[in-house]
Motif scaffolding. Structure first.
Motif, PDB file in Angstrom:
ATOM      1  N   GLU A 201       0.837  -1.190   0.000  1.00 54.49           N
ATOM      2  CA  GLU A 201       0.000   0.000   0.000  1.00 54.49           C
ATOM      3  C   GLU A 201       0.878   1.248   0.000  1.00 54.49           C
ATOM      4  O   GLU A 201       1.993   1.250   0.512  1.00 54.49           O
TER       5      GLU A 201
ATOM      6  N   GLU B  13       4.402   4.360 -11.246  1.00 52.11           N
ATOM      7  CA  GLU B  13       4.179   3.182 -10.425  1.00 52.11           C
ATOM      8  C   GLU B  13       3.297   3.520  -9.228  1.00 52.11           C
ATOM      9  O   GLU B  13       2.417   2.745  -8.831  1.00 52.11           O
ATOM     10  N   GLN B  14       3.464   4.697  -8.663  1.00 54.02           N
ATOM     11  CA  GLN B  14       2.652   5.101  -7.514  1.00 54.02           C
ATOM     12  C   GLN B  14       1.196   5.308  -7.914  1.00 54.02           C
ATOM     13  O   GLN B  14       0.277   4.880  -7.210  1.00 54.02           O
ATOM     14  N   TRP B  15       0.977   5.959  -9.048  1.00 58.56           N
ATOM     15  CA  TRP B  15      -0.408   6.163  -9.493  1.00 58.56           C
ATOM     16  C   TRP B  15      -1.066   4.825  -9.830  1.00 58.56           C
ATOM     17  O   TRP B  15      -2.252   4.638  -9.597  1.00 58.56           O
ATOM     18  N   ALA B  16      -0.312   3.879 -10.357  1.00 51.61           N
ATOM     19  CA  ALA B  16      -0.863   2.548 -10.636  1.00 51.61           C
ATOM     20  C   ALA B  16      -1.311   1.895  -9.330  1.00 51.61           C
ATOM     21  O   ALA B  16      -2.372   1.263  -9.263  1.00 51.61           O
ATOM     22  N   ARG B  17      -0.499   2.048  -8.300  1.00 50.69           N
ATOM     23  CA  ARG B  17      -0.867   1.458  -7.003  1.00 50.69           C
ATOM     24  C   ARG B  17      -2.110   2.140  -6.429  1.00 50.69           C
ATOM     25  O   ARG B  17      -2.935   1.508  -5.779  1.00 50.69           O
ATOM     26  N   LEU B  18      -2.261   3.412  -6.656  1.00 50.46           N
ATOM     27  CA  LEU B  18      -3.435   4.126  -6.155  1.00 50.46           C
ATOM     28  C   LEU B  18      -4.702   3.632  -6.858  1.00 50.46           C
ATOM     29  O   LEU B  18      -5.715   3.345  -6.216  1.00 50.46           O
ATOM     30  N   VAL B  19      -4.627   3.514  -8.176  1.00 54.97           N
ATOM     31  CA  VAL B  19      -5.804   3.123  -8.950  1.00 54.97           C
ATOM     32  C   VAL B  19      -6.219   1.683  -8.620  1.00 54.97           C
ATOM     33  O   VAL B  19      -7.412   1.354  -8.609  1.00 54.97           O
ATOM     34  N   SER B  20      -5.226   0.833  -8.321  1.00 58.59           N
ATOM     35  CA  SER B  20      -5.537  -0.580  -8.071  1.00 58.59           C
ATOM     36  C   SER B  20      -5.832  -0.864  -6.602  1.00 58.59           C
ATOM     37  O   SER B  20      -5.999  -2.012  -6.218  1.00 58.59           O
ATOM     38  N   ASP B  21      -5.930   0.159  -5.796  1.00 58.44           N
ATOM     39  CA  ASP B  21      -6.151  -0.009  -4.356  1.00 58.44           C
ATOM     40  C   ASP B  21      -7.656   0.090  -4.064  1.00 58.44           C
ATOM     41  O   ASP B  21      -8.284   1.102  -4.369  1.00 58.44           O
ATOM     42  N   PRO B  22      -8.228  -0.943  -3.443  1.00 61.58           N
ATOM     43  CA  PRO B  22      -9.668  -0.917  -3.163  1.00 61.58           C
ATOM     44  C   PRO B  22     -10.102   0.251  -2.291  1.00 61.58           C
ATOM     45  O   PRO B  22     -11.234   0.707  -2.373  1.00 61.58           O
TER      46      PRO B  22
ATOM     47  N   ASP C 259      -9.437   5.678  -2.603  1.00 63.42           N
ATOM     48  CA  ASP C 259     -10.107   6.970  -2.421  1.00 63.42           C
ATOM     49  C   ASP C 259      -9.938   7.457  -0.988  1.00 63.42           C
ATOM     50  O   ASP C 259      -9.682   8.649  -0.745  1.00 63.42           O
TER      51      ASP C 259
ATOM     52  N   TRP D  91      -6.200   8.457  -0.334  1.00 63.11           N
ATOM     53  CA  TRP D  91      -5.879   9.741  -0.954  1.00 63.11           C
ATOM     54  C   TRP D  91      -6.522  10.877  -0.160  1.00 63.11           C
ATOM     55  O   TRP D  91      -5.883  11.890   0.130  1.00 63.11           O
TER      56      TRP D  91
ATOM     57  N   PHE E 237      -9.563  -5.043 -11.259  1.00 64.34           N
ATOM     58  CA  PHE E 237      -8.525  -5.631 -10.416  1.00 64.34           C
ATOM     59  C   PHE E 237      -9.015  -6.804  -9.597  1.00 64.34           C
ATOM     60  O   PHE E 237      -8.247  -7.398  -8.845  1.00 64.34           O
TER      61      PHE E 237
ATOM     62  N   TRP F  41     -11.296  -7.091  -7.065  1.00 62.82           N
ATOM     63  CA  TRP F  41     -11.624  -7.102  -5.650  1.00 62.82           C
ATOM     64  C   TRP F  41     -13.132  -7.053  -5.494  1.00 62.82           C
ATOM     65  O   TRP F  41     -13.835  -6.516  -6.309  1.00 62.82           O
TER      66      TRP F  41
END
Lengths: 202, 337
Positions: A4, A24-33, A36, A39, B185, B187
């Motif tokens: 995370e 890479e950071q923005w990719a992790r943000l978008v793929s994080d359940p 929102d 952020w 993704f 989830w």
């Protein structure tokens, strides 16, 4: 499973400082359940830090006590539950106008240095403390035996500091307060800022 | 539209540091030491979670109060060290620099070591990692690839949305795409938190963010021959703005550099610009074409799903807006039949 985003990484994304790591950071943000929420929390943290920069610039006298309370909290490792309650006594008139009124009372934990926005004319009360409560403004300092403070226009900001034990009622100025903080004699403090009138939104 | 926009540009100014000589810095450290320490302490405490990156890795491990060690070190560095302002982001030539732990940690161990420490606990993963890799079927592989391409384009567009508007727009977009991103993704989507403001306020904000994202996703602001209405819309809605409602720049102010003097003209032009851009989005939902990436059907579906009717209320589009959403509904009906 990608790790995370950390508060520091989120802050750097917010400020556009990520450089090579950005994609890479923005990719992790978008793929994080819960991206929102993460952020949104980061936005709040940065807003509070920025507000602190502005506040200390405008009122440099606050810096000494606030910094020392943070250090003392780590050194003396107080039980976070050993705090106090800050209550806002509202007049019925203000309650009716209620545009997102803040809660009427909050728990302030030991070692905290929180800032509260209080409308001019409102009264706050410190509850659940054994030690002396002190107030400090840019031009005044003293004990607060009534445990109540009325927000007068133009006095903002006001520091309310709670001594850790009864009998510590001999502080006469901010310098003495800071020495008491360093000695672990101050439980916590709050900063009261005068709430500005809300703009009527267009 | 500025690519180098950073959060805070539209915010009040901080206390400037314009003299970076050793003497000036030493004087600041002496005269305003408590202020600097308070900021360093608050930001190191707030932004560095010990679970993620331990201050001990940076050498702050001599006492049982690593935050105080870090604060001391930073003060000393600022007061006596070699600091070249040309190496420091211009937005931080101010006391705001004392709320940047990343800057100071890089000063302590060097930029390369700082990056290495941050990366060492993190495995790099592909964006589409969560999609079941067991299937080797061609169609499934195609599906993986197509979603993956759409995802990467979306991932590239989000920072552009941030740079073109403000931080909360990113929040609203993420909130508005929880379901879609869950499909990408894999989830399970929990029930969303109830919005802080009324439901309609939250849904308007999301609709706005989703719309602006689509405009950037489809590169609708590129190219020289844009109508004045679109230019006014761009200056108002696609330029850095204050991070508070209504999340745009006042149309009258935004339109003035374009030669539009009357406020009523500016408002009308912006509305027309939104209608034009919304119309272009509806077109893409129907027929995305192939010049803007592979797998047009997925892109069309993504477009259709992220156009929300409350946009009509956000920009008071009236019948022109309602008509476009009716077209969109008809399109969805066709797809289902």
């Amino acid at each position: 499973m990608s790790k995370e985003l950390t508060p520091l990484e989120l802050d750097e994304m917010l400020l556009g400082l990520s450089e090579g790591d950005a994609d890479e950071q923005w990719a992790r943000l978008v793929s994080d359940p819960v991206g929102d929420r993460r952020w949104a929390a980061a936005v709040l943290r940065r807003a509070e830090l920025d507000a602190l920069v502005m506040r200390l610039h405008a009122h440099p006298w606050l810096a000494g006590p606030l910094w020392r309370i943070r250090v003392a909290a780590r050194r003396f490792r107080r039980d976070a539950s050993a705090g106090f309650e800050l209550a806002q006594l509202g007049s019925p008139l203000f309650a009716q106008l209620g545009q997102g009124d803040p809660p009427l009372s909050v728990e302030v934990a030991a070692g905290e240095t929180r800032v509260f926005s209080v409308a001019a004319g409102r009264v706050v009360e410190v509850r659940g403390v054994a030690g002396t409560v002190y107030y400090a403004t840019a031009s005044s300092f003293g004990a607060l035996p009534s445990l109540r403070w009325k927000m007068e226009p133009g006095e903002s900001p006001v520091l309310l500091a709670v001594a850790a034990r009864a009998g510590r009622d001999d502080l006469h100025d901010t310098a003495a307060l800071m020495a008491a903080i360093d000695a672990g004699e101050v439980l916590a403090a709050v900063v009261l800022e005068e709430a500005l009138d809300r703009e009527i939104s267009r | 539209m500025s690519d180098s926009r950073t959060y805070g540009e539209a915010e009040p100014r901080f206390r400037v540091i314009d003299d970076w000589s050793l003497a000036a810095r030493a004087e600041l450290a002496t005269g305003d030491g408590d202020q600097i320490r308070a900021l360093l302490d608050a930001s190191f405490s707030t932004l560095l979670d010990e679970r993620d990156v331990s201050l001990a890795r940076y050498g702050f491990n001599k006492t049982d109060d690593p935050v105080s060690e870090a604060v001391s070190w930073c003060m000393d560095r600022f007061a006596t060290g070699d600091l070249d302002p040309a190496q420091i982001d211009p937005q931080h030539h101010s006391f705001r620099l004392f709320t940047q732990p990343g800057f100071w940690l890089a000063q302590k161990v060097g930029a390369r070591a700082h990056a290495a420490i941050r990366h060492e606990q993190r495995r790099r993963v592909e964006v589409d990692e969560r999609i079941d890799a067991a299937s080797s079927d061609d169609a499934a592989e195609d599906a993986r690839q197509s979603v993956s391409t759409l995802e990467s384009d979306a991932v590239r567009t989000l920072p552009r949305l941030h740079a073109s508007t403000c931080a909360n727009m990113v929040t609203f977009w993420l909130q508005g795409t929880v379901k879609i991103r869950g499909e990408w993704f894999g989830w399970a989507v929990e029930a969303p938190d109830p919005p802080v403001a009324s439901a309609s306020e939250a849904s308007k904000r999301m609709a706005d963010a989703l719309f602006r994202f689509l405009v950037l996703f489809w590169e609708m602001l590129a190219g020289p021959d844009r109508a004045l209405s679109v230019q006014v819309c761009e200056a108002s809605c696609f330029s850095p703005c204050k991070n508070a409602a209504p999340y745009w720049n006042d149309p009258s102010e935004a339109a003035r550099p374009l030669g539009v003097v009357a406020a009523s003209d500016a408002k009308r032009l912006r509305k027309d610009g939104v209608v034009a851009l919304l119309g272009a989005c509806v077109d893409r939902a129907h027929d995305p074409g192939t010049e803007r990436g592979t797998h047009p059907r997925l892109r069309a579906a993504f477009t259709r799903r992220t156009l929300r009717k409350s946009l009509v209320d956000v920009y008071r589009l009236g019948p022109a807006g309602t008509k476009l959403f009716a077209e969109l509904d008809a399109l969805a009906g066709e797809e289902r039949s």
